[in-house]
Design a protein around this motif. Structure first.
Motif, mmCIF file in Angstrom:
data_model
loop_
_atom_site.group_PDB
_atom_site.id
_atom_site.type_symbol
_atom_site.label_atom_id
_atom_site.label_comp_id
_atom_site.label_asym_id
_atom_site.label_seq_id
_atom_site.Cartn_x
_atom_site.Cartn_y
_atom_site.Cartn_z
ATOM 1 N N VAL A 61 0.702 -1.464 0.061
ATOM 2 C CA VAL A 61 0.211 -0.112 -0.126
ATOM 3 C C VAL A 61 0.648 1.226 -0.347
ATOM 4 C CG1 VAL A 61 -0.132 -0.051 2.465
ATOM 5 C CG2 VAL A 61 -1.597 1.372 1.054
ATOM 6 N N ALA A 62 0.516 2.492 -0.698
ATOM 7 C CA ALA A 62 1.155 4.172 -0.535
ATOM 8 C C ALA A 62 0.202 4.221 -1.287
ATOM 9 C CB ALA A 62 1.590 3.945 -2.686
ATOM 10 N N ILE A 63 -0.042 5.820 -0.065
ATOM 11 C CA ILE A 63 -0.243 6.757 -0.051
ATOM 12 C C ILE A 63 -0.230 7.967 -0.827
ATOM 13 C CG2 ILE A 63 -1.225 8.306 1.598
ATOM 14 C CD1 ILE A 63 -1.065 6.285 3.530
ATOM 15 N N THR A 64 -0.848 9.009 -1.413
ATOM 16 C CA THR A 64 -0.733 9.880 -1.903
ATOM 17 C C THR A 64 -0.617 10.683 -1.000
ATOM 18 O OG1 THR A 64 -2.989 10.886 -2.067
ATOM 19 C CG2 THR A 64 -2.154 9.408 -3.952
ATOM 20 N N PRO A 65 0.768 12.515 -2.022
ATOM 21 C CA PRO A 65 1.482 13.014 -0.402
ATOM 22 C C PRO A 65 0.392 13.526 -0.115
ATOM 23 C CG PRO A 65 2.947 13.032 -2.737
ATOM 24 C CD PRO A 65 1.371 12.047 -2.902
ATOM 25 N N ASP A 66 -0.627 14.395 -0.468
ATOM 26 C CA ASP A 66 -2.065 14.754 0.035
ATOM 27 C C ASP A 66 -2.795 14.066 0.983
ATOM 28 O OD1 ASP A 66 -3.427 12.868 -1.364
ATOM 29 O OD2 ASP A 66 -4.203 15.057 -2.441
ATOM 30 N N GLY A 67 -2.319 12.715 1.153
ATOM 31 C CA GLY A 67 -3.236 11.947 2.484
ATOM 32 C C GLY A 67 -5.090 11.622 1.718
ATOM 33 N N THR A 68 -5.263 11.937 0.167
ATOM 34 C CA THR A 68 -6.372 11.579 -0.256
ATOM 35 C C THR A 68 -6.467 9.912 -0.972
ATOM 36 O OG1 THR A 68 -6.145 12.485 -2.034
ATOM 37 C CG2 THR A 68 -6.638 14.506 -0.384
ATOM 38 N N ARG A 69 -5.701 9.552 -1.190
ATOM 39 C CA ARG A 69 -5.610 8.295 -1.419
ATOM 40 C C ARG A 69 -4.698 7.244 -0.495
ATOM 41 N NH1 ARG A 69 -7.909 9.764 -7.919
ATOM 42 N NH2 ARG A 69 -9.957 10.602 -7.416
ATOM 43 N N ALA A 70 -5.053 5.611 -0.846
ATOM 44 C CA ALA A 70 -4.164 4.874 -1.049
ATOM 45 C C ALA A 70 -4.428 4.353 -2.559
ATOM 46 C CB ALA A 70 -4.884 4.013 0.135
ATOM 47 N N TYR A 71 -3.598 4.184 -2.688
ATOM 48 C CA TYR A 71 -2.937 2.613 -4.020
ATOM 49 C C TYR A 71 -3.378 1.498 -3.297
ATOM 50 C CZ TYR A 71 -4.245 6.604 -6.817
ATOM 51 O OH TYR A 71 -5.010 7.378 -7.484
ATOM 52 N N VAL A 72 -3.455 0.330 -3.557
ATOM 53 C CA VAL A 72 -3.346 -0.741 -2.917
ATOM 54 C C VAL A 72 -2.500 -1.792 -3.938
ATOM 55 C CG1 VAL A 72 -4.047 -2.984 -1.741
ATOM 56 C CG2 VAL A 72 -4.794 -1.055 -0.558
ATOM 57 N N ALA A 73 -2.248 -2.967 -3.800
ATOM 58 C CA ALA A 73 -1.630 -3.797 -5.130
ATOM 59 C C ALA A 73 -2.332 -5.115 -3.728
ATOM 60 C CB ALA A 73 0.214 -4.128 -5.221
ATOM 61 N N ASN A 74 -2.606 -5.568 -5.412
ATOM 62 C CA ASN A 74 -4.049 -7.130 -5.157
ATOM 63 C C ASN A 74 -2.989 -8.033 -6.159
ATOM 64 O OD1 ASN A 74 -5.660 -5.821 -3.438
ATOM 65 N ND2 ASN A 74 -6.226 -4.952 -5.737
ATOM 66 N N ALA A 75 -3.161 -9.189 -4.794
ATOM 67 C CA ALA A 75 -1.840 -9.821 -5.943
ATOM 68 C C ALA A 75 -1.702 -10.308 -6.483
ATOM 69 C CB ALA A 75 -0.241 -10.517 -4.519
ATOM 70 N N ASN A 76 -2.626 -11.775 -5.726
ATOM 71 C CA ASN A 76 -4.381 -12.449 -6.715
ATOM 72 C C ASN A 76 -5.021 -12.227 -8.174
ATOM 73 O OD1 ASN A 76 -2.076 -13.835 -4.965
ATOM 74 N ND2 ASN A 76 -4.191 -14.043 -3.057
ATOM 75 N N ASP A 77 -5.355 -10.632 -8.128
ATOM 76 C CA ASP A 77 -6.114 -10.739 -8.894
ATOM 77 C C ASP A 77 -5.341 -9.658 -10.094
ATOM 78 O OD1 ASP A 77 -6.563 -8.500 -7.709
ATOM 79 O OD2 ASP A 77 -9.174 -8.308 -7.353
ATOM 80 N N ASP A 78 -4.621 -9.179 -9.870
ATOM 81 C CA ASP A 78 -4.172 -8.666 -11.187
ATOM 82 C C ASP A 78 -4.324 -7.336 -11.092
ATOM 83 O OD1 ASP A 78 -2.512 -10.658 -12.092
ATOM 84 O OD2 ASP A 78 -3.432 -10.925 -13.664
ATOM 85 N N THR A 79 -4.453 -6.829 -10.340
ATOM 86 C CA THR A 79 -5.242 -5.104 -9.464
ATOM 87 C C THR A 79 -4.686 -4.345 -8.470
ATOM 88 O OG1 THR A 79 -6.838 -5.931 -7.957
ATOM 89 C CG2 THR A 79 -7.190 -5.699 -10.520
ATOM 90 N N VAL A 80 -4.747 -2.509 -9.064
ATOM 91 C CA VAL A 80 -4.379 -1.934 -7.473
ATOM 92 C C VAL A 80 -5.909 -1.313 -7.355
ATOM 93 C CG1 VAL A 80 -3.295 0.194 -6.949
ATOM 94 C CG2 VAL A 80 -1.787 -1.899 -8.737
ATOM 95 N N SER A 81 -6.072 -1.451 -5.422
ATOM 96 C CA SER A 81 -7.052 -1.048 -5.229
ATOM 97 C C SER A 81 -7.141 0.641 -5.012
ATOM 98 C CB SER A 81 -7.751 -1.728 -4.292
ATOM 99 O OG SER A 81 -8.338 -2.667 -4.374
ATOM 100 N N VAL A 82 -7.551 1.669 -5.461
ATOM 101 C CA VAL A 82 -7.478 3.003 -5.401
ATOM 102 C C VAL A 82 -8.433 3.802 -4.093
ATOM 103 C CG1 VAL A 82 -7.025 5.256 -5.759
ATOM 104 C CG2 VAL A 82 -6.885 3.513 -7.582
ATOM 105 N N ILE A 83 -8.428 2.389 -3.040
ATOM 106 C CA ILE A 83 -9.352 2.250 -2.544
ATOM 107 C C ILE A 83 -11.239 2.661 -3.716
ATOM 108 C CG2 ILE A 83 -11.053 2.386 -0.470
ATOM 109 C CD1 ILE A 83 -7.788 1.662 0.720
ATOM 110 N N ASP A 84 -10.637 2.170 -4.874
ATOM 111 C CA ASP A 84 -10.991 2.082 -6.285
ATOM 112 C C ASP A 84 -10.494 0.741 -6.934
ATOM 113 O OD1 ASP A 84 -12.409 4.583 -7.564
ATOM 114 O OD2 ASP A 84 -13.018 2.823 -8.217
#
Length: 568
Positions: A358-381
């Motif tokens: 997981v990584a968070i944008t510098p402004d703290g508004t979004r978290a990007y999550v790497a999902n290993a088993n379904d080849d996606t990144v959740s942007v809590i989206d």
């Protein structure tokens, strides 16, 4: 002299009354024997033309007036006899005069009044008393002396506001000249305070001391936090320092001063606070039955708290403001959100299958999550990327997300404005994690199966260098100054230290069993490494690249993140 029995002195106040300092006037005067050639200068023919006030920021300039005074003084008999004897022998008699120190005074006889037809000028009636010592000489040889009080009453034209009191000092008195300094006296001092609506830890407090609408320089102003003295403009500045750990509190600040024994004060309200901040390391523990996050105080290298999260926690990231910690739970496809004030899980967010990093944008508004088993990144989206996304990092400007796709041997580049993949970069075999330099110009990628680190130019999204490191490199972290990259080598139980200027390994540090993740303190002085096989964290001194401490945490520690957490 007309005869030897008396001395006629004439006091002529000069044409000029001049500013001595910011609020002081000087009158020049003369003592002299009567002289007819002065007669034309003794009267003001047209006051409106000869009296002039120039109003400046603080002072009142030139004032013109002229008056004369005569006093006939009887000479003591013994002195008269000596004078006659000197003259009878054909010698010359001369006279010298000097002022007697501390013998002069003044009295204001009436309230000031307007000067007709001239704005800004007021007339003040003042009685001056000047004590003179008269010395007679015979061919420069002293004969006799005596003291003479000379009293004059004058109406002085001054550029002063109405109701202004004045003080006068008479000095430099001799037979030919004297000085009278007239100073407005403060009768109504006041203070203005300028305080920010809120003061966090430190802040400037400014203000002005005035009296009768004029600045008061050099006066002491007393108040908490610090006493100060006004400058030449009557202004003052002081720094307010709020103790660390102060919660937001409404306070009143009072400034006080005394001018001419007259007190003045002013009170203003503001809100003060100063959080107490600590640098904490958050470690995910994924051992059987563990599922926790350990909190390490990096000042003591001790575990100060443990919080239970989801199943098989892996990645961890801290928001820029230090208020939230995001933890990926690989076993139940969630992200736990920890409140750093209460140290409790305040939210659990469903994401993709097998969230790793997981990584968070510098402004703290979004978290990007790497999902290993379904080849996606959740942007809590969700954003579709490559196969088995593992590591994720965000550029300092927050515009790009770099995702390591472990099965594709690629890096996906996401545009955070659209949350779409805009580029795919081939790297080494089985990329595992990504770290971006503080200036955003380079991305460092660990390639687990290749034993290398790929260096990407983020302007071109091209690999510009490949660095050989240890076996099975897993995670990478870059120092705050961007000069070093620390890489965990799981199979070697080491950490490789890369010089980012030359992209060469300059040190190899032996740590615990199966090092997995690495994070660096905000000051760059320490690197913390989670050791999967030892249930502990190695602490590396980055100046010497040696292990200086080991902290026991939960079983199977995986991810780690370090941030500044403030309370208050």
């Amino acid at each position: 002299m007309a005869n030897t029995d008396s001395l006629l002195l004439e006091l002529i106040l000069s044409k000029n009354v001049q500013v001595l300092s910011e609020a002081t006037l000087e009158i020049q005067g003369k003592f002299c024997e009567p002289r007819n050639d002065f007669q034309s200068n003794r009267k003001m023919n047209d006051p409106s033309q000869q009296i002039k006030c120039i109003q400046t920021q603080r002072v009142h300039d030139w004032i013109f007036y002229c008056t004369d005074h005569q006093k006939r003084i009887s000479i003591p008999e013994d002195c008269v006899e000596q004078i006659r004897n000197c003259r009878d022998t054909g010698n010359d008699v001369t006279t010298d005069c000097e002022g007697i120190p501390d013998s002069s005074n003044f009295t204001v006889l009436s309230e000031s009044r307007k000067f007709p037809g001239i704005p800004g000028i007021r007339i003040v009636s003042i009685r001056f008393t000047i004590h003179i010592r008269v010395q007679f000489k015979c061919n420069d040889t002293p004969l006799c002396h005596f003291e003479v009080p000379v009293t004059t009453v004058d109406e002085v034209a001054l550029c002063i506001p109405k109701d202004t009191s004045i003080a006068a000092t008479i000095s430099n008195v001799d037979c030919t000249a004297f000085s009278i300094s007239i100073t407005p006296v403060c009768t109504n001092p006041s203070i203005t305070l300028n305080i920010p609506e809120a003061v966090t830890c430190t802040g400037d407090i400014t203000g002005t001391v005035t009296c009768n609408d004029a600045p008061v320089p050099g006066t002491a102003v007393t108040f908490s936090p610090n006493p100060v003295v006004t400058d030449e403009n009557g202004e003052f500045t002081t720094a307010a320092t709020i103790p660390e750990g102060t919660a937001p509190t409404a306070v009143s600040i009072t400034a006080s001063t005394t001018v001419n024994d007259i007190p003045a004060f002013e009170t203003e309200l503001t809100t003060v606070n100063c959080p107490s901040c600590d640098v904490l390391a958050y470690v995910t523990n994924a051992g059987e039955g563990e599922n926790t996050v350990s909190f390490i105080d990096t000042s003591t290298n001790t575990v100060i708290n443990t919080v239970t999260v989801g199943n098989t926690p892996f990645g961890v990231a801290i928001t820029p403001d230090g208020t939230r910690v995001y933890v990926t739970n690989q076993g139940d496809d969630t992200v736990s959100v920890i409140d750093t004030v209460t140290n409790t899980v305040v939210a659990t967010v469903m994401v993709g299958n097998g969230p790793i990093s997981v990584a968070i944008t510098p402004d703290g508004t979004r978290a990007y999550v790497a999902n290993a088993n379904d080849d996606t990144v959740s942007v809590i989206d969700t954003v579709t990327v490559g196969a088995l996304p593992f590591g994720v990092a965000i550029t300092p400007d927050g515009t790009r997300v770099y995702v390591a796709n472990s099965l594709d041997d690629t890096i996906s580049v996401i545009d955070t404005a659209t949350n779409t993949v805009i580029d795919t970069i081939p790297v080494g075999n089985s990329p595992n994690s990504v770290a971006i330099t503080p200036d955003g110009t380079r991305a460092y990628v660990t390639n687990a199966d290749a034993g290398t680190v790929s260096v990407i130019n983020t302007a071109t999204n091209m690999v510009i260098d490949t660095v050989m490191v240890g076996n099975d490199p897993r995670r990478v972290a870059i120092t705050p100054d961007g000069t070093r990259a620390y890489v965990t080598n799981r199979a070697n139980n080491t950490v490789s230290v890369i010089d980012t200027a030359s992209n060469t390994v300059v040190a190899t540090v032996t740590v615990g069993n199966a090092p997995n993740s690495v994070a660096i303190t905000p000051d760059g002085a320490r690197a913390y490494v989670t050791n999967l096989g030892d249930a502990n964290v190695s602490v590396i001194d980055t100046a010497t690249n040696t292990v200086i401490d080991t902290v026991t945490v939960g079983d199977v520690p995986r991810g780690i993140a370090i941030g500044t957490i403030c309370q208050g």
